[in-house]
Every structure is written in C-alpha cells, then in structure tokens.
Write a protein that holds these residues in place. Structure first.
Motif, PDB file in Angstrom:
ATOM      1  N   ARG A  59      30.114  72.171  28.103  1.00 49.53           N
ATOM      2  CA  ARG A  59      29.396  71.190  27.283  1.00 49.53           C
ATOM      3  C   ARG A  59      30.346  70.113  26.782  1.00 49.53           C
ATOM      4  NH1 ARG A  59      28.033  71.012  21.581  1.00 49.53           N
ATOM      5  NH2 ARG A  59      26.062  69.857  21.269  1.00 49.53           N
TER       6      ARG A  59
ATOM      7  N   ARG B 279      21.227  70.404  30.498  1.00 52.64           N
ATOM      8  CA  ARG B 279      20.008  70.279  29.706  1.00 52.64           C
ATOM      9  C   ARG B 279      19.667  71.609  29.017  1.00 52.64           C
ATOM     10  NH1 ARG B 279      15.551  67.757  33.365  1.00 52.64           N
ATOM     11  NH2 ARG B 279      17.322  66.539  34.085  1.00 52.64           N
ATOM     12  N   GLU B 280      19.778  72.698  29.778  1.00 55.62           N
ATOM     13  CA  GLU B 280      19.499  74.016  29.199  1.00 55.62           C
ATOM     14  C   GLU B 280      20.549  74.405  28.163  1.00 55.62           C
ATOM     15  OE1 GLU B 280      16.718  75.618  29.737  1.00 55.62           O
ATOM     16  OE2 GLU B 280      16.144  73.968  31.053  1.00 55.62           O
TER      17      GLU B 280
ATOM     18  N   GLN C 199      23.735  68.758  35.862  1.00 52.90           N
ATOM     19  CA  GLN C 199      22.925  68.030  34.880  1.00 52.90           C
ATOM     20  C   GLN C 199      21.769  68.893  34.379  1.00 52.90           C
ATOM     21  OE1 GLN C 199      21.758  64.303  36.659  1.00 52.90           O
ATOM     22  NE2 GLN C 199      23.872  63.762  37.172  1.00 52.90           N
ATOM     23  N   LEU C 200      21.126  69.627  35.304  1.00 57.13           N
ATOM     24  CA  LEU C 200      20.046  70.527  34.887  1.00 57.13           C
ATOM     25  C   LEU C 200      20.573  71.638  33.980  1.00 57.13           C
ATOM     26  CD1 LEU C 200      18.053  70.917  38.237  1.00 57.13           C
ATOM     27  CD2 LEU C 200      17.310  69.717  36.173  1.00 57.13           C
ATOM     28  N   PHE C 201      21.726  72.172  34.348  1.00 63.30           N
ATOM     29  CA  PHE C 201      22.323  73.235  33.543  1.00 63.30           C
ATOM     30  C   PHE C 201      22.703  72.718  32.158  1.00 63.30           C
ATOM     31  CE2 PHE C 201      26.002  76.072  32.495  1.00 63.30           C
ATOM     32  CZ  PHE C 201      25.276  77.257  32.418  1.00 63.30           C
TER      33      PHE C 201
ATOM     34  N   GLU D  47      22.105  72.379  26.194  1.00 63.55           N
ATOM     35  CA  GLU D  47      21.792  71.645  24.968  1.00 63.55           C
ATOM     36  C   GLU D  47      20.704  72.340  24.164  1.00 63.55           C
ATOM     37  OE1 GLU D  47      23.353  68.168  23.808  1.00 63.55           O
ATOM     38  OE2 GLU D  47      24.485  69.918  24.466  1.00 63.55           O
ATOM     39  N   HIS D  48      19.690  72.866  24.866  1.00 59.53           N
ATOM     40  CA  HIS D  48      18.637  73.625  24.170  1.00 59.53           C
ATOM     41  C   HIS D  48      19.234  74.843  23.475  1.00 59.53           C
ATOM     42  CE1 HIS D  48      15.406  71.184  25.563  1.00 59.53           C
ATOM     43  NE2 HIS D  48      15.486  71.545  26.833  1.00 59.53           N
TER      44      HIS D  48
ATOM     45  N   THR E 161      27.219  67.412  38.887  1.00 62.87           N
ATOM     46  CA  THR E 161      26.301  67.471  40.016  1.00 62.87           C
ATOM     47  C   THR E 161      24.865  67.472  39.485  1.00 62.87           C
ATOM     48  OG1 THR E 161      26.272  69.884  39.977  1.00 62.87           O
ATOM     49  CG2 THR E 161      27.959  68.823  41.346  1.00 62.87           C
ATOM     50  N   ALA E 162      23.896  67.340  40.408  1.00 60.95           N
ATOM     51  CA  ALA E 162      22.494  67.421  39.984  1.00 60.95           C
ATOM     52  C   ALA E 162      22.221  68.752  39.301  1.00 60.95           C
ATOM     53  CB  ALA E 162      21.576  67.227  41.189  1.00 60.95           C
ATOM     54  N   GLU E 163      22.784  69.825  39.879  1.00 61.76           N
ATOM     55  CA  GLU E 163      22.615  71.151  39.264  1.00 61.76           C
ATOM     56  C   GLU E 163      23.318  71.227  37.916  1.00 61.76           C
ATOM     57  OE1 GLU E 163      22.235  71.378  43.635  1.00 61.76           O
ATOM     58  OE2 GLU E 163      23.765  70.577  42.295  1.00 61.76           O
TER      59      GLU E 163
END
Length: 295
Positions: free
Chosen positions: A10, A66-67, A62-64, A69-70, A58-60
C-alpha cells in the motif's frame, strides 16, 4: 501473505517509490523490495511492472490495491472503536424498538441519556417486534423493546411497560357519547385491527367471541400508530395504547375506556450470555424513568 507485506504494498502504491515507502515505514529499501516479492509469490500474480527501476501497478495490482484500501478503512474504524472503548467504556450502543415507543418514551430516554453520556455513539432503529428480537438475539443490537408476543428463546427478557388498551374513534363519533365502550357497542362499525399475532388482538377477539359480536375489520396493521392515524381520518375505530394515541388527541381522534380490560405488554430484551455494559444498564434506567413519567 501477512499484514506487514500488505502495508508495504500500500505504501509503495500510495507514495510511488520503494524509497519513499521505506522512509514512511521506517525500514530499509531492500526490506521493502523483499516484502513485495514475498507478497507476489504468496498471492500468485505480479503486482507491479518493473521498467527501468520504476514500479507501475499491473491491472491486477490496481484491483488488489482497491481491496487493500477497503481493508485499511476497516482497520481505521477498528482503531476508532478501540479508542472510544478505552476512553468511554463501550463507545457505542445499538438500540431497536417497536414503533409504539419511537415518538414518546424513546426520544425522552435517549435525550436524557445523551445529555449525561455525550461521547456515546448511538444507533436507533424502529422495527417490528419480531425483527427487533432477531437483531438482539444474534448480537447485532445491544438492547430491544418489544411486544410480549415474540419468541422469547435466544434473548434475555425483562418486563417493561404494561398499558391498558382504549378504543380510538374519530372526533364526534357516536361511540363518543359512551363513558365506557364494550364489545357489543362495536357491532356494525368498521374496525381497524392489529395483526393476528398480536396478543392484544387475540384477547380482543376472545372478548368479542364471548359477547357474540363479529366486528367488521376493514384494515389490519402491526402498528398502533397507524391505527391512530387511520382512525383520525374517519376510516373506523380501533384498540390502541393511550401512550401512542396522545399525539393524535385534538387532531381528529378521541379515546374511551374499553371493557373488559385488555393490555399491551412490552419487554426489554438483551443478547443472551452477554452481561449488559454499564452504558446499556444506564440507558435502561433512563427508559424506565421516562416510562414512570409517561404512563
């Protein structure tokens, strides 16, 4: 994967470089790189493109992120909750009540409690008694006020307010000429009834049966407040608790005593196998004090 590795990931995404992340986390840059590699190995996909010494998610990745941050938002909430518990005991309280008390006893008790405990965060919801029971039994809410017809398994119960039912009628209604209304007096008049599972309705129907009276039910509702509102429009008459009816007096509604005596009985319920906190006990005292004045 462990929390420290996720924290490093992070920090790198947030601050852009491993050097800045290392500075923020007060660790060495090689340690940052090592933990990122261990995290990628653990989760099974690359988190960054490494181009000329620069890291781009990577795209993955960025998705990771996001999670992540939650998840970190949840940790922030946990820290806040811990601080409130440390400073004020149980820093929040969740209360649910049947609607009959949502405009009288509950506002009075909550106002008094919050004046004495201004740092307690309170969640209050008005629900049907069966829903309140479910919220308390599973531990989502700390205290509930319900009618006595609920399933009492899975909750701790304390007797609360008992209110004698009165007949609500539109202002100027023919029954207003009577000092006391009895079942036979309701013959032929449109009647607004509580839900079939309500014990007050069941006792009323037993009284009607004994008197040989079949009332003409035009509407059913689980809420005495709704009965009062419908009566005030002239839709019919109905049995209500006088505490709820107070706010409708002078606004199209009159009350008369009803014989035989019928009662609305309520309870305070608590989660099972969990002693109530000091704040919950303090609120119960305020609730009982409000009831002593109002009833």
């Amino acid at each position: 994967m462990n929390l420290r590795q996720v924290e490093v990931f992070r920090a790198v995404v947030t601050h852009g470089t491993t050097a800045r992340a290392a500075e923020i986390l007060n660790i060495s840059q090689p340690a940052v790189s090592k933990m990122l590699q261990a995290l990628e190995h653990s989760i099974g996909f690359p988190l960054f493109h490494r181009i000329k010494g620069r890291l781009t998610p990577t795209a993955e990745g960025q998705l990771f992120f996001r999670e992540v941050e939650h998840a970190f938002a949840g940790l922030v909430n946990l820290r806040g909750a811990a601080a409130r518990i440390r400073d004020y005991g149980s820093g929040e309280m969740r209360i649910a009540s049947l609607s009959a008390f949502s405009n009288n006893l509950m506002p009075s008790a909550l106002a008094s409690f919050m004046a004495k405990h201004p740092n307690i965060a309170i969640t209050f919801q008005t629900r049907m008694s069966s829903v309140v029971r479910d919220l308390v039994s599973c531990g989502q809410f700390d205290l509930g006020v319900v009618a006595d017809e609920i399933d009492k398994t899975g909750v701790e119960c304390r007797p609360f307010v008992e209110l004698r039912a009165a007949l609500a009628m539109p202002e100027g209604h023919p029954l207003a000429r009577l000092d006391v209304v009895r079942p036979a007096d309701l013959d032929g008049y449109p009647f607004i009834a509580l839900s079939p599972e309500d014990t007050a309705r069941q006792h009323a129907e037993a009284a009607f049966d004994r008197a040989g009276v079949k009332v003409r039910t035009v509407l059913e509702t689980p809420y005495t407040m709704t009965i009062c509102a419908m009566v005030a429009t002239g839709m019919g008459v109905g049995l209500v608790d006088p505490l709820t009816a107070k706010m409708f007096m002078g606004r199209g509604l009159e009350l008369r005593p009803f014989e035989p005596a019928l009662h609305f009985r309520t309870m305070i319920i608590l989660p099972p196998h969990r002693p109530p906190s000091r704040n919950v006990e303090a609120f119960i005292e305020e609730l009982e004090a409000a009831a002593a004045v109002a009833v």
